[in-house]
Design a protein around this motif. Sequence first.
Motif, PDB file in Angstrom:
ATOM      1  N   THR A 166      -8.666  -7.667 -15.702  1.00 55.37           N
ATOM      2  CA  THR A 166      -8.426  -6.723 -14.522  1.00 55.37           C
ATOM      3  C   THR A 166      -8.054  -7.737 -13.463  1.00 55.37           C
ATOM      4  OG1 THR A 166     -10.150  -5.041 -15.296  1.00 55.37           O
ATOM      5  CG2 THR A 166      -9.472  -5.034 -13.045  1.00 55.37           C
ATOM      6  N   VAL A 167      -6.804  -7.121 -12.795  1.00 53.56           N
ATOM      7  CA  VAL A 167      -6.269  -7.934 -11.523  1.00 53.56           C
ATOM      8  C   VAL A 167      -7.204  -7.727 -10.446  1.00 53.56           C
ATOM      9  CG1 VAL A 167      -4.299  -8.013 -10.014  1.00 53.56           C
ATOM     10  CG2 VAL A 167      -4.032  -8.062 -12.596  1.00 53.56           C
ATOM     11  N   THR A 168      -7.387  -8.755  -9.659  1.00 55.48           N
ATOM     12  CA  THR A 168      -7.766  -8.625  -8.406  1.00 55.48           C
ATOM     13  C   THR A 168      -6.795  -8.362  -7.342  1.00 55.48           C
ATOM     14  OG1 THR A 168      -9.762  -9.754  -8.975  1.00 55.48           O
ATOM     15  CG2 THR A 168      -9.286  -9.653  -6.518  1.00 55.48           C
ATOM     16  N   GLY A 169      -6.259  -7.297  -6.875  1.00 52.83           N
ATOM     17  CA  GLY A 169      -5.249  -7.346  -5.945  1.00 52.83           C
ATOM     18  C   GLY A 169      -5.147  -5.947  -5.409  1.00 52.83           C
ATOM     19  N   SER A 170      -4.176  -5.650  -4.321  1.00 50.24           N
ATOM     20  CA  SER A 170      -3.892  -4.482  -3.848  1.00 50.24           C
ATOM     21  C   SER A 170      -2.655  -4.336  -3.378  1.00 50.24           C
ATOM     22  CB  SER A 170      -5.175  -4.114  -2.660  1.00 50.24           C
ATOM     23  OG  SER A 170      -4.852  -2.904  -2.092  1.00 50.24           O
ATOM     24  N   GLY A 171      -1.961  -3.263  -3.448  1.00 42.98           N
ATOM     25  CA  GLY A 171      -0.497  -3.063  -3.090  1.00 42.98           C
ATOM     26  C   GLY A 171      -0.375  -1.811  -2.363  1.00 42.98           C
ATOM     27  N   ALA A 172       0.502  -1.924  -1.413  1.00 41.61           N
ATOM     28  CA  ALA A 172       0.787  -0.638  -0.633  1.00 41.61           C
ATOM     29  C   ALA A 172       2.383  -0.588  -0.444  1.00 41.61           C
ATOM     30  CB  ALA A 172       0.092  -0.682   0.882  1.00 41.61           C
ATOM     31  N   MET A 173       2.968   0.743  -0.152  1.00 47.23           N
ATOM     32  CA  MET A 173       4.191   1.028  -0.400  1.00 47.23           C
ATOM     33  C   MET A 173       4.462   1.913   1.010  1.00 47.23           C
ATOM     34  SD  MET A 173       6.250   1.078  -3.977  1.00 47.23           S
ATOM     35  CE  MET A 173       6.289   0.076  -4.998  1.00 47.23           C
ATOM     36  N   LEU A 174       5.306   1.500   1.826  1.00 43.19           N
ATOM     37  CA  LEU A 174       5.618   2.518   2.985  1.00 43.19           C
ATOM     38  C   LEU A 174       6.958   3.070   2.977  1.00 43.19           C
ATOM     39  CD1 LEU A 174       5.079   3.769   5.778  1.00 43.19           C
ATOM     40  CD2 LEU A 174       5.729   1.429   6.833  1.00 43.19           C
ATOM     41  N   LEU A 175       6.846   4.547   2.748  1.00 50.42           N
ATOM     42  CA  LEU A 175       7.990   5.333   2.562  1.00 50.42           C
ATOM     43  C   LEU A 175       8.433   5.845   4.065  1.00 50.42           C
ATOM     44  CD1 LEU A 175       6.958   7.532  -0.439  1.00 50.42           C
ATOM     45  CD2 LEU A 175       8.464   5.522  -0.370  1.00 50.42           C
ATOM     46  N   GLY A 281      -5.594  -3.006 -14.831  1.00 51.33           N
ATOM     47  CA  GLY A 281      -6.285  -2.531 -13.506  1.00 51.33           C
ATOM     48  C   GLY A 281      -5.291  -2.075 -12.579  1.00 51.33           C
ATOM     49  N   CYS A 282      -5.686  -0.881 -11.686  1.00 50.21           N
ATOM     50  CA  CYS A 282      -4.794  -0.756 -10.681  1.00 50.21           C
ATOM     51  C   CYS A 282      -3.625  -1.717  -9.719  1.00 50.21           C
ATOM     52  CB  CYS A 282      -5.444   0.589  -9.604  1.00 50.21           C
ATOM     53  SG  CYS A 282      -6.333   1.566 -10.365  1.00 50.21           S
ATOM     54  N   GLY A 283      -4.543  -2.363  -9.507  1.00 46.88           N
ATOM     55  CA  GLY A 283      -3.813  -3.693  -8.652  1.00 46.88           C
ATOM     56  C   GLY A 283      -2.715  -4.484  -9.564  1.00 46.88           C
ATOM     57  N   CYS A 284      -2.755  -4.310 -10.642  1.00 40.84           N
ATOM     58  CA  CYS A 284      -1.789  -5.073 -11.737  1.00 40.84           C
ATOM     59  C   CYS A 284      -0.372  -4.632 -11.344  1.00 40.84           C
ATOM     60  CB  CYS A 284      -1.984  -4.939 -13.039  1.00 40.84           C
ATOM     61  SG  CYS A 284      -1.080  -5.878 -14.113  1.00 40.84           S
ATOM     62  N   SER A 285      -0.247  -3.475 -11.644  1.00 40.49           N
ATOM     63  CA  SER A 285       1.296  -2.897 -11.180  1.00 40.49           C
ATOM     64  C   SER A 285       1.434  -2.609  -9.939  1.00 40.49           C
ATOM     65  CB  SER A 285       1.259  -1.261 -11.872  1.00 40.49           C
ATOM     66  OG  SER A 285       0.408  -0.685 -11.435  1.00 40.49           O
ATOM     67  N   ALA A 286       0.366  -2.668  -8.898  1.00 40.93           N
ATOM     68  CA  ALA A 286       0.729  -2.486  -7.702  1.00 40.93           C
ATOM     69  C   ALA A 286       1.137  -3.696  -6.841  1.00 40.93           C
ATOM     70  CB  ALA A 286      -0.735  -2.055  -6.874  1.00 40.93           C
ATOM     71  N   VAL A 287       0.563  -4.888  -7.412  1.00 46.23           N
ATOM     72  CA  VAL A 287       1.185  -6.148  -6.649  1.00 46.23           C
ATOM     73  C   VAL A 287       2.303  -6.770  -7.351  1.00 46.23           C
ATOM     74  CG1 VAL A 287      -1.281  -6.768  -6.018  1.00 46.23           C
ATOM     75  CG2 VAL A 287      -0.373  -7.739  -8.241  1.00 46.23           C
ATOM     76  N   VAL A 288       2.625  -6.358  -8.604  1.00 51.97           N
ATOM     77  CA  VAL A 288       3.797  -6.597  -9.148  1.00 51.97           C
ATOM     78  C   VAL A 288       5.006  -5.810  -8.684  1.00 51.97           C
ATOM     79  CG1 VAL A 288       5.107  -7.154 -11.305  1.00 51.97           C
ATOM     80  CG2 VAL A 288       2.963  -7.383 -11.308  1.00 51.97           C
ATOM     81  N   TYR A 289       4.798  -4.640  -8.242  1.00 46.84           N
ATOM     82  CA  TYR A 289       5.782  -3.611  -7.751  1.00 46.84           C
ATOM     83  C   TYR A 289       6.320  -3.877  -6.294  1.00 46.84           C
ATOM     84  CZ  TYR A 289       4.926  -0.625 -11.711  1.00 46.84           C
ATOM     85  OH  TYR A 289       4.917  -0.053 -13.094  1.00 46.84           O
ATOM     86  N   CYS A 290       4.866  -4.207  -5.516  1.00 44.40           N
ATOM     87  CA  CYS A 290       5.008  -4.579  -4.049  1.00 44.40           C
ATOM     88  C   CYS A 290       5.485  -5.878  -3.769  1.00 44.40           C
ATOM     89  CB  CYS A 290       3.760  -4.098  -3.405  1.00 44.40           C
ATOM     90  SG  CYS A 290       3.194  -2.284  -3.423  1.00 44.40           S
ATOM     91  N   GLY A 291       5.062  -6.576  -4.566  1.00 42.27           N
ATOM     92  CA  GLY A 291       5.361  -8.132  -4.466  1.00 42.27           C
ATOM     93  C   GLY A 291       6.999  -8.493  -5.025  1.00 42.27           C
ATOM     94  N   TYR A 292       6.775  -8.856  -6.429  1.00 47.08           N
ATOM     95  CA  TYR A 292       8.015  -9.428  -7.226  1.00 47.08           C
ATOM     96  C   TYR A 292       9.070  -8.278  -7.343  1.00 47.08           C
ATOM     97  CZ  TYR A 292      10.486 -10.357 -11.610  1.00 47.08           C
ATOM     98  OH  TYR A 292      11.539 -10.672 -12.515  1.00 47.08           O
ATOM     99  N   LEU A 293       8.980  -7.047  -7.761  1.00 44.26           N
ATOM    100  CA  LEU A 293       9.897  -6.079  -7.968  1.00 44.26           C
ATOM    101  C   LEU A 293      10.537  -5.958  -6.474  1.00 44.26           C
ATOM    102  CD1 LEU A 293      11.624  -4.255  -9.605  1.00 44.26           C
ATOM    103  CD2 LEU A 293       9.859  -2.685  -9.093  1.00 44.26           C
TER     104      LEU A 293
END
Length: 337
Positions: A166-175, A281-293
């Motif tokens: 499980t990834v320790t992380g959080s991501g946020a996107m602003l629309l 974990g929820c943070g897995c896709s969140a940080v990859v989308y919000c960071g890398y992608l």
Amino acid sequence: MALKRVGKHTVKFENPPKIIGTASIVGPKEGKGPLKDYFDIILDDDTLGKDSYEKAECTMMYTVVNEVIKKSGLKSDDIDYFLAGDLLNQTISANYAARDLEIPFFGLYGACSTMTESLSLGAMLMDGGFADHVIASTSSHFSTAERQYRYPLEYGSQRAESAQWTVTGSGAMLLGNEGDYPEVTYVTTGVVKDYGILDSANMGAAMAPAAIDTLNTHFKDTGRTPDYYDIILTGDLGNVGRKLTINLLKEYNYDISKVYNDCGSLIFFDDEQNTQSGGSGCGCSAVVYCGYLYKKMMMKEIKRALIISTGALMSTTSSFQGESIPGIAHAVAIEFD
């Protein structure tokens, strides 16, 4: 009549919302992985100085939301809605972050699919004319999830080869509505799929059928093929689920192997970091989308992306009662031509 519906389960936006900013925060382990250069904040201490891991996870989400607002040159008062959720009982990380943010809040639970769930609903609010700015967010923490869903941390149980970390992380996107930014063009909402998987140490196998169904539906509804996209990213299937998805989609005559990867397969050096089948974990896709992608898209290295976060809709109660593990997956098309 639903004028914006396309096909069976897909929405096409007339006024595509723009992702005008993202923020990501990860723990020390994730900060030593292959994507470390793409994250905004890397923690030295996964407790953040708090007296519980749950309080630390709440602080992570609060931090990324404030960070994305600051990066975009806005204020909290400019945000019309905050959509978020997490893995913890009663989504306490999101709830307590929202308590301190004082932004109108919708709490969501889609397990590890929550990043694309919140982004989907946020985009619908934007395109419907109900908001000018929306934040979509989620989080997870290895230590909170491990002791809620599996074993006490002190137990030190041996992990199966199919298990994910499980990834320790959080991501946020602003629309928002204005500016030269990647746009959310389509949303394909998933349906719950359950193929009778009982093993909570094999989440990739439990969630892959939902990802396959949503991908198949998206291609049929939109008329697109996998090669339309520069990248197709599932969220949390790890190495086991990624292989299943590639192989089983071929039964629908779709070969995604040339453009497909999974966030859980990207985020760790599995052998070196002892993460078995990768991240989740929820943070897995969140940080990859919000960071890398997102950073790849802003550099125009990726112009068309299809992201699909996948979630296992289980609980400790359902597991103790012998229930199988249902899966869900939501797809969001993001384009920056």
